[in-house]
Scaffold this active site. Structure first.
Site, PDB file in Angstrom:
ATOM      1  N   GLY A  15       0.828  -1.212   0.000  1.00 40.63           N
ATOM      2  CA  GLY A  15       0.000   0.000   0.000  1.00 40.63           C
ATOM      3  C   GLY A  15       0.854   1.250   0.000  1.00 40.63           C
ATOM      4  O   GLY A  15       2.079   1.179   0.092  1.00 40.63           O
ATOM      5  N   SER A  19      -0.545   4.359   4.807  1.00 41.26           N
ATOM      6  CA  SER A  19      -1.706   3.466   4.745  1.00 41.26           C
ATOM      7  C   SER A  19      -1.762   2.531   5.951  1.00 41.26           C
ATOM      8  O   SER A  19      -2.725   1.779   6.114  1.00 41.26           O
ATOM      9  CB  SER A  19      -1.685   2.657   3.439  1.00 41.26           C
ATOM     10  N   SER A  22       3.282  -0.206   8.464  1.00 49.47           N
ATOM     11  CA  SER A  22       4.137  -0.428   9.632  1.00 49.47           C
ATOM     12  C   SER A  22       3.299  -0.785  10.856  1.00 49.47           C
ATOM     13  O   SER A  22       3.656  -1.682  11.615  1.00 49.47           O
ATOM     14  CB  SER A  22       4.988   0.814   9.927  1.00 49.47           C
ATOM     15  N   GLU A  90       9.807  -1.856   4.747  1.00 41.06           N
ATOM     16  CA  GLU A  90      10.381  -1.092   3.623  1.00 41.06           C
ATOM     17  C   GLU A  90      10.986  -2.031   2.571  1.00 41.06           C
ATOM     18  O   GLU A  90      12.069  -1.775   2.026  1.00 41.06           O
ATOM     19  CB  GLU A  90      11.427  -0.082   4.132  1.00 41.06           C
ATOM     20  N   CYS A 149      -8.710  15.197  -1.563  1.00 42.09           N
ATOM     21  CA  CYS A 149     -10.176  15.076  -1.681  1.00 42.09           C
ATOM     22  C   CYS A 149     -10.825  14.195  -0.619  1.00 42.09           C
ATOM     23  O   CYS A 149     -12.051  14.160  -0.522  1.00 42.09           O
ATOM     24  CB  CYS A 149     -10.546  14.559  -3.063  1.00 42.09           C
ATOM     25  N   CYS A 184      -5.335   9.975  -3.990  1.00 40.95           N
ATOM     26  CA  CYS A 184      -6.075   9.005  -4.794  1.00 40.95           C
ATOM     27  C   CYS A 184      -5.570   9.079  -6.238  1.00 40.95           C
ATOM     28  O   CYS A 184      -4.805   9.974  -6.599  1.00 40.95           O
ATOM     29  CB  CYS A 184      -7.572   9.274  -4.730  1.00 40.95           C
ATOM     30  N   CYS A 187      -6.250  12.557  -7.926  1.00 39.75           N
ATOM     31  CA  CYS A 187      -5.540  13.758  -7.441  1.00 39.75           C
ATOM     32  C   CYS A 187      -4.024  13.618  -7.602  1.00 39.75           C
ATOM     33  O   CYS A 187      -3.284  14.563  -7.329  1.00 39.75           O
ATOM     34  CB  CYS A 187      -5.892  14.027  -5.982  1.00 39.75           C
TER      35      CYS A 187
HETATM   36  P1  ADP Z   1       2.935   3.216   6.412  1.00 34.56           P
HETATM   37  O1  ADP Z   1       3.880   2.231   7.080  1.00 34.56           O
HETATM   38  O2  ADP Z   1       1.999   2.569   5.447  1.00 34.56           O
HETATM   39  O3  ADP Z   1       3.649   4.416   5.844  1.00 34.56           O
HETATM   40  P2  ADP Z   1       2.207   3.872   9.114  1.00 34.56           P
HETATM   41  O4  ADP Z   1       1.767   2.597   9.764  1.00 34.56           O
HETATM   42  O5  ADP Z   1       3.604   4.331   9.374  1.00 34.56           O
HETATM   43  O6  ADP Z   1       1.966   3.778   7.541  1.00 34.56           O
HETATM   44  O7  ADP Z   1       1.246   5.081   9.515  1.00 34.56           O
HETATM   45  C1  ADP Z   1      -0.168   5.023   9.451  1.00 34.56           C
HETATM   46  C2  ADP Z   1      -0.726   6.202  10.266  1.00 34.56           C
HETATM   47  O8  ADP Z   1      -0.410   7.415   9.615  1.00 34.56           O
HETATM   48  C3  ADP Z   1      -2.231   6.232  10.385  1.00 34.56           C
HETATM   49  O9  ADP Z   1      -2.693   5.434  11.452  1.00 34.56           O
HETATM   50  C4  ADP Z   1      -2.502   7.714  10.656  1.00 34.56           C
HETATM   51  O10 ADP Z   1      -2.435   7.977  12.033  1.00 34.56           O
HETATM   52  C5  ADP Z   1      -1.327   8.430  10.009  1.00 34.56           C
HETATM   53  N1  ADP Z   1      -1.645   9.230   8.810  1.00 34.56           N
HETATM   54  C6  ADP Z   1      -1.028  10.391   8.460  1.00 34.56           C
HETATM   55  N2  ADP Z   1      -1.479  10.836   7.273  1.00 34.56           N
HETATM   56  C7  ADP Z   1      -2.396   9.957   6.818  1.00 34.56           C
HETATM   57  C8  ADP Z   1      -3.217   9.856   5.625  1.00 34.56           C
HETATM   58  N3  ADP Z   1      -3.165  10.774   4.649  1.00 34.56           N
HETATM   59  N4  ADP Z   1      -4.033   8.797   5.519  1.00 34.56           N
HETATM   60  C9  ADP Z   1      -4.103   7.871   6.499  1.00 34.56           C
HETATM   61  N5  ADP Z   1      -3.371   7.909   7.631  1.00 34.56           N
HETATM   62  C10 ADP Z   1      -2.513   8.920   7.805  1.00 34.56           C
HETATM   63 ZN    ZN Z   2      -8.104  12.579  -4.173  1.00 32.14          ZN
END
Ligand code: ADP
Ligand code: ZN
Length: 201
Positions: A15, A19, A22, A90, A149, A184, A187
C-alpha cells in the site's frame, strides 16, 4: 491470514505511504511475541523515519526494534536457524534477491512478513514488490486517505518545493528536499518533461 498445517509461508502488506503498513507489521509481530514465537525484524537502511535506523516506527509513534540491512542476502545471513518469524519493513528498497530469500526462509518453516510500498511516486511497480505480491500466500493492500479530496489514497505523491515531482526524477531519493502525500488516483500528479506547465498545478 494463512491457515496451512505446515509452518512456513509469505505474507505481504502493501500500500501507499501512511496506509498503516508499519502499524500492521508491528501488530502481527507483537502478537507473535505474545505467542512466544522467536522473531527477527529487519528494515532497509534507506529509510530513517523519525527515530533513526534501528526501529520500525509507524506514523502514530509505535515502535519496534529492527536490525538495519541493505541487501536481501544480509537478511538470509542474519536469520538464525531457530527464528520462526522474519518481518521485513520497507521491502520496496531491497534488491530482487529478496524473492529467493523470502522463498528459502518460507521453505524451511519460517513465517515471512514483508511490508512495502508497492508503487513508486509515478504510480508504477516499486522494486521487487510486484514479484513478492505474486509469490505470497497472503496479500493485504492497504489504503491511506487522499489529502486533497478525502477519498481512499492509492498513490504516493512526491513533492519538491511543494510541486509535483516530474516523471523523469529518480525512483529513490535519499535525504532530499522532497516530501510525500497520500493521494487518490485522480488527485495524483506526475508531470512529464514534454507536458505543459499547467500540469504542475
Ligand atoms: P505506512 O507504514 O503505510 O507508511 P504507518 O503505519 O507508518 O503507515 O502510519 C499510518 C498512520 O499514519 C495512520 O494510522 C494515521 O495515524 C497516520 N496518517 C497520516 N497521514 C495519513 C493519511 N493521509 N491517511 C491515512 N493515515 C494517515
Ligand atoms: Zn483525491
Amino acid at each position: 491470514m494463512y491457515h496451512g498445517s505446515h509452518p512456513g509461508w509469505i505474507e505481504v502488506i502493501a500500500g501507499v505511504m501512511f496506509s498503516g503498513k508499519s502499524e500492521e507489521l508491528i501488530r502481527r509481530v507483537r502478537r507473535a511475541i505474545i505467542a512466544r514465537r522467536k522473531v527477527q525484524v529487519f528494515k532497509s537502511h534507506l529509510d530513517s523515519r523519525y527515530t533513526g535506523l534501528y526501529t520500525v516506527s509507524s506514523h502514530d509513534g509505535k515502535e519496534l526494534e529492527a536490525a538495519p540491512i541493505d541487501s536481501a542476502a544480509e537478511i538470509f545471513r542474519q536469520a538464525r536457524p531457530t527464528t520462526e518469524l522474519v518481518a521485513i519493513d520497507e521491502a520496496q528498497f531491497l534488491d530482487p534477491e529478496i524473492v529467493t530469500v523470502a522463498s528459502a526462509l518460507a521453505a524451511r518453516g519460517v513465517r515471512v512478513i514483508l511490508a512495502g510500498t508497492d508503487t513508486d511516486f509515478r504510480g508504477e511497480p516499486f522494486g521487487a514488490m510486484g514479484a513478492l505480491l505474486a509469490i505470497a500466500e497472503s496479500v493485504d493492500k492497504l489504503q491511506a486517505i487522499c489529502v486533497v479530496c478525502g477519498d481512499l489514497a492509492t498513490r504516493n505523491q512526491r513533492l519538491v518545493d511543494g510541486r509535483p515531482a516530474r516523471y523523469e526524477s529518480p525512483t529513490i531519493l535519499v535525504g532530499g528536499r522532497e516530501s510525500y502525500e497520500a493521494r487518490c488516483r485522480h488527485c495524483h500528479r506526475v508531470p512529464r518533461k514534454d507536458e505543459d506547465q499547467t500540469a504542475l498545478l
